[in-house]
Write a protein that holds these residues in place. Sequence first.
Motif, PDB file in Angstrom:
ATOM      1  N   ASN A   1       9.284   5.245  -3.016  1.00  0.00           N
ATOM      2  CA  ASN A   1       8.655   5.788  -1.810  1.00  0.00           C
ATOM      3  C   ASN A   1       7.539   6.771  -2.147  1.00  0.00           C
ATOM      4  OD1 ASN A   1      10.300   4.421   0.027  1.00  0.00           O
ATOM      5  ND2 ASN A   1      11.893   5.960  -0.147  1.00  0.00           N
ATOM      6  N   LYS A   2       7.636   7.410  -3.312  1.00  0.00           N
ATOM      7  CA  LYS A   2       6.670   8.443  -3.696  1.00  0.00           C
ATOM      8  C   LYS A   2       5.245   7.910  -3.747  1.00  0.00           C
ATOM      9  CE  LYS A   2       6.586  10.556  -7.789  1.00  0.00           C
ATOM     10  NZ  LYS A   2       6.997  11.400  -8.895  1.00  0.00           N
ATOM     11  N   LYS A   3       5.087   6.635  -4.124  1.00  0.00           N
ATOM     12  CA  LYS A   3       3.727   6.104  -4.269  1.00  0.00           C
ATOM     13  C   LYS A   3       3.015   5.905  -2.931  1.00  0.00           C
ATOM     14  CE  LYS A   3       5.038   1.242  -4.742  1.00  0.00           C
ATOM     15  NZ  LYS A   3       5.161   0.156  -5.689  1.00  0.00           N
ATOM     16  N   TRP A   4       3.705   6.122  -1.811  1.00  0.00           N
ATOM     17  CA  TRP A   4       3.078   5.978  -0.492  1.00  0.00           C
ATOM     18  C   TRP A   4       2.897   7.316   0.216  1.00  0.00           C
ATOM     19  CZ3 TRP A   4       1.279   1.444  -0.988  1.00  0.00           C
ATOM     20  CH2 TRP A   4       2.027   0.408  -1.555  1.00  0.00           C
TER      21      TRP A   4
ATOM     22  N   VAL B   1       4.239   1.803   7.936  1.00  0.00           N
ATOM     23  CA  VAL B   1       2.798   1.609   7.775  1.00  0.00           C
ATOM     24  C   VAL B   1       2.150   2.963   7.519  1.00  0.00           C
ATOM     25  CG1 VAL B   1       0.670   0.844   8.905  1.00  0.00           C
ATOM     26  CG2 VAL B   1       2.800  -0.405   9.301  1.00  0.00           C
ATOM     27  N   VAL B   2       1.364   3.039   6.449  1.00  0.00           N
ATOM     28  CA  VAL B   2       0.625   4.261   6.136  1.00  0.00           C
ATOM     29  C   VAL B   2      -0.849   3.919   5.966  1.00  0.00           C
ATOM     30  CG1 VAL B   2       2.557   5.489   5.062  1.00  0.00           C
ATOM     31  CG2 VAL B   2       1.087   4.059   3.652  1.00  0.00           C
ATOM     32  N   GLU B   3      -1.699   4.932   6.199  1.00  0.00           N
ATOM     33  CA  GLU B   3      -3.133   4.760   5.998  1.00  0.00           C
ATOM     34  C   GLU B   3      -3.525   5.558   4.759  1.00  0.00           C
ATOM     35  OE1 GLU B   3      -5.386   5.680   9.528  1.00  0.00           O
ATOM     36  OE2 GLU B   3      -4.476   4.035  10.633  1.00  0.00           O
ATOM     37  N   LEU B   4      -4.137   4.860   3.798  1.00  0.00           N
ATOM     38  CA  LEU B   4      -4.530   5.502   2.542  1.00  0.00           C
ATOM     39  C   LEU B   4      -5.946   5.089   2.163  1.00  0.00           C
ATOM     40  CD1 LEU B   4      -1.185   4.965   0.601  1.00  0.00           C
ATOM     41  CD2 LEU B   4      -2.052   7.134   1.479  1.00  0.00           C
ATOM     42  N   LYS B   5      -6.621   5.996   1.449  1.00  0.00           N
ATOM     43  CA  LYS B   5      -7.998   5.764   1.022  1.00  0.00           C
ATOM     44  C   LYS B   5      -8.018   5.066  -0.337  1.00  0.00           C
ATOM     45  CE  LYS B   5     -12.196   8.511   0.632  1.00  0.00           C
ATOM     46  NZ  LYS B   5     -12.666   9.908   0.686  1.00  0.00           N
ATOM     47  N   ILE B   6      -8.949   4.132  -0.496  1.00  0.00           N
ATOM     48  CA  ILE B   6      -9.131   3.429  -1.774  1.00  0.00           C
ATOM     49  C   ILE B   6      -9.985   4.316  -2.678  1.00  0.00           C
ATOM     50  CG2 ILE B   6     -10.125   1.399  -2.893  1.00  0.00           C
ATOM     51  CD1 ILE B   6      -9.677  -0.070  -0.172  1.00  0.00           C
ATOM     52  N   ILE B   7      -9.464   4.645  -3.866  1.00  0.00           N
ATOM     53  CA  ILE B   7     -10.250   5.484  -4.782  1.00  0.00           C
ATOM     54  C   ILE B   7     -10.871   4.684  -5.925  1.00  0.00           C
ATOM     55  CG2 ILE B   7      -9.068   7.643  -4.231  1.00  0.00           C
ATOM     56  CD1 ILE B   7      -7.547   7.252  -6.939  1.00  0.00           C
ATOM     57  N   GLU B   8     -10.367   3.461  -6.151  1.00  0.00           N
ATOM     58  CA  GLU B   8     -10.950   2.654  -7.216  1.00  0.00           C
ATOM     59  C   GLU B   8     -10.693   1.173  -6.961  1.00  0.00           C
ATOM     60  OE1 GLU B   8     -10.231   1.924 -11.922  1.00  0.00           O
ATOM     61  OE2 GLU B   8      -9.908   3.963 -11.194  1.00  0.00           O
ATOM     62  N   THR B   9     -11.777   0.388  -7.011  1.00  0.00           N
ATOM     63  CA  THR B   9     -11.661  -1.053  -6.897  1.00  0.00           C
ATOM     64  C   THR B   9     -12.959  -1.688  -7.383  1.00  0.00           C
ATOM     65  OG1 THR B   9     -10.991  -2.897  -5.483  1.00  0.00           O
ATOM     66  CG2 THR B   9     -12.482  -1.296  -4.494  1.00  0.00           C
ATOM     67  N   ALA B  10     -12.918  -2.977  -7.669  1.00  0.00           N
ATOM     68  CA  ALA B  10     -14.115  -3.696  -8.121  1.00  0.00           C
ATOM     69  C   ALA B  10     -15.103  -3.787  -6.959  1.00  0.00           C
ATOM     70  CB  ALA B  10     -13.721  -5.094  -8.599  1.00  0.00           C
ATOM     71  N   PRO B  11     -16.407  -3.919  -7.273  1.00  0.00           N
ATOM     72  CA  PRO B  11     -17.396  -4.033  -6.192  1.00  0.00           C
ATOM     73  C   PRO B  11     -17.236  -5.340  -5.417  1.00  0.00           C
ATOM     74  CG  PRO B  11     -18.431  -4.308  -8.341  1.00  0.00           C
ATOM     75  CD  PRO B  11     -17.005  -3.938  -8.593  1.00  0.00           C
ATOM     76  N   ASP B  12     -17.886  -5.386  -4.263  1.00  0.00           N
ATOM     77  CA  ASP B  12     -17.869  -6.561  -3.385  1.00  0.00           C
ATOM     78  C   ASP B  12     -18.565  -7.738  -4.059  1.00  0.00           C
ATOM     79  OD1 ASP B  12     -17.729  -8.225  -1.195  1.00  0.00           O
ATOM     80  OD2 ASP B  12     -19.426  -7.313  -0.159  1.00  0.00           O
TER      81      ASP B  12
ATOM     82  N   LYS C   1      -8.109 -12.108  -3.792  1.00  0.00           N
ATOM     83  CA  LYS C   1      -7.859 -10.676  -3.650  1.00  0.00           C
ATOM     84  C   LYS C   1      -8.212  -9.969  -4.951  1.00  0.00           C
ATOM     85  CE  LYS C   1      -4.892 -10.918   0.107  1.00  0.00           C
ATOM     86  NZ  LYS C   1      -5.244 -10.508   1.384  1.00  0.00           N
ATOM     87  N   LYS C   2      -8.399  -8.656  -4.849  1.00  0.00           N
ATOM     88  CA  LYS C   2      -8.670  -7.823  -6.021  1.00  0.00           C
ATOM     89  C   LYS C   2      -7.754  -6.608  -5.944  1.00  0.00           C
ATOM     90  CE  LYS C   2     -12.411  -5.383  -3.658  1.00  0.00           C
ATOM     91  NZ  LYS C   2     -13.828  -5.026  -3.643  1.00  0.00           N
ATOM     92  N   PRO C   3      -7.411  -6.008  -7.100  1.00  0.00           N
ATOM     93  CA  PRO C   3      -6.559  -4.820  -7.068  1.00  0.00           C
ATOM     94  C   PRO C   3      -7.347  -3.588  -6.629  1.00  0.00           C
ATOM     95  CG  PRO C   3      -7.095  -5.411  -9.321  1.00  0.00           C
ATOM     96  CD  PRO C   3      -7.695  -6.464  -8.455  1.00  0.00           C
ATOM     97  N   ALA C   4      -6.678  -2.702  -5.897  1.00  0.00           N
ATOM     98  CA  ALA C   4      -7.283  -1.446  -5.470  1.00  0.00           C
ATOM     99  C   ALA C   4      -6.291  -0.322  -5.715  1.00  0.00           C
ATOM    100  CB  ALA C   4      -7.650  -1.508  -3.998  1.00  0.00           C
ATOM    101  N   THR C   5      -6.776   0.766  -6.322  1.00  0.00           N
ATOM    102  CA  THR C   5      -5.948   1.946  -6.531  1.00  0.00           C
ATOM    103  C   THR C   5      -6.159   2.877  -5.342  1.00  0.00           C
ATOM    104  OG1 THR C   5      -6.215   1.727  -8.911  1.00  0.00           O
ATOM    105  CG2 THR C   5      -5.410   3.848  -8.105  1.00  0.00           C
ATOM    106  N   LEU C   6      -5.052   3.304  -4.736  1.00  0.00           N
ATOM    107  CA  LEU C   6      -5.113   4.174  -3.563  1.00  0.00           C
ATOM    108  C   LEU C   6      -4.988   5.631  -3.971  1.00  0.00           C
ATOM    109  CD1 LEU C   6      -2.799   2.000  -1.278  1.00  0.00           C
ATOM    110  CD2 LEU C   6      -5.283   1.890  -1.538  1.00  0.00           C
TER     111      LEU C   6
END
Length: 188
Positions: free
Chosen positions: A102-105, A129-140, A150-155
Motif C-alpha cells: 500500500n505504501k507505493k500509492w 483510486v488515487v491520482e498521482l503525478k508522472i515523474i519519469e517516462t519515455a517521450p511520446d 504501453k510504456k512504463p511510468a514512474t509516479l
Amino acid sequence: MSYSMGDLKKGLKIEIDGIPYKIVEYQHVKPGKGPAFVRVKIKSFIDGKVLEKTFHAGDKCETPNLEEKEMQYLYDDGEFCQFMDTETYEQIAISDEEVGDNKKWMLDGTMVNVLFHNGRAIGIEIPQVVELKIIETAPDFRGDTQGSNKKPATLETGAVVQIPFHILEGEVIRVDTVRGEYIEKANK
C-alpha cells in the motif's frame, strides 16, 4: 458474539485462535453420505496469508474486535509509517511490513483507513483510486494515440505503472491501487 457454520458467508470477518480473518471464498458442501459442511478460504488481517478451513455443524468462531479509523499518512521514517488521527491529533506508527505494498500509492497527507484489532493497529486500507503525478517516462511517439502499446511510468510515490504512449511526464493520472493499473488521465 460467536458464529456457527450456518452464519458463515463471503466477506464475513471472524476470529480463530486470536487472529482476525476475512472469508474470501465460501462453499457449502453436501456430500452423498454424512452431514453437510462448509469449506472456506480465509485471509489473515495480520499477515495476509490465505488458509483453507472446514467448518462442521457445531463448530464455532468468534467475532473479532476490529475497529476502522480514518487517519492521515504523515511520512515514512524508514522503519515505520507514521499516521495521525485528524480529530485527536494522536499519532501512531505502523511497521513498513504491516503497511506492505500500500505504501507505493500513498503521498504525505493521504487519508487511509487504519484497521485496529483489540486496540492494536494491524494494517491499512487505501482508496481504490488515487491520482498521482508522472515523474519519469519515455517521450511520446508520434501518431500513437489509441494504440494498445504501453510504456512504463514512474509516479511521484515511486510506483511504476504501464501507461499509453501519448501520456507525458508531469501529467497526473488516476491509478487503480488494487490492480496497480492506469485508469485514465486526471482532469486537472
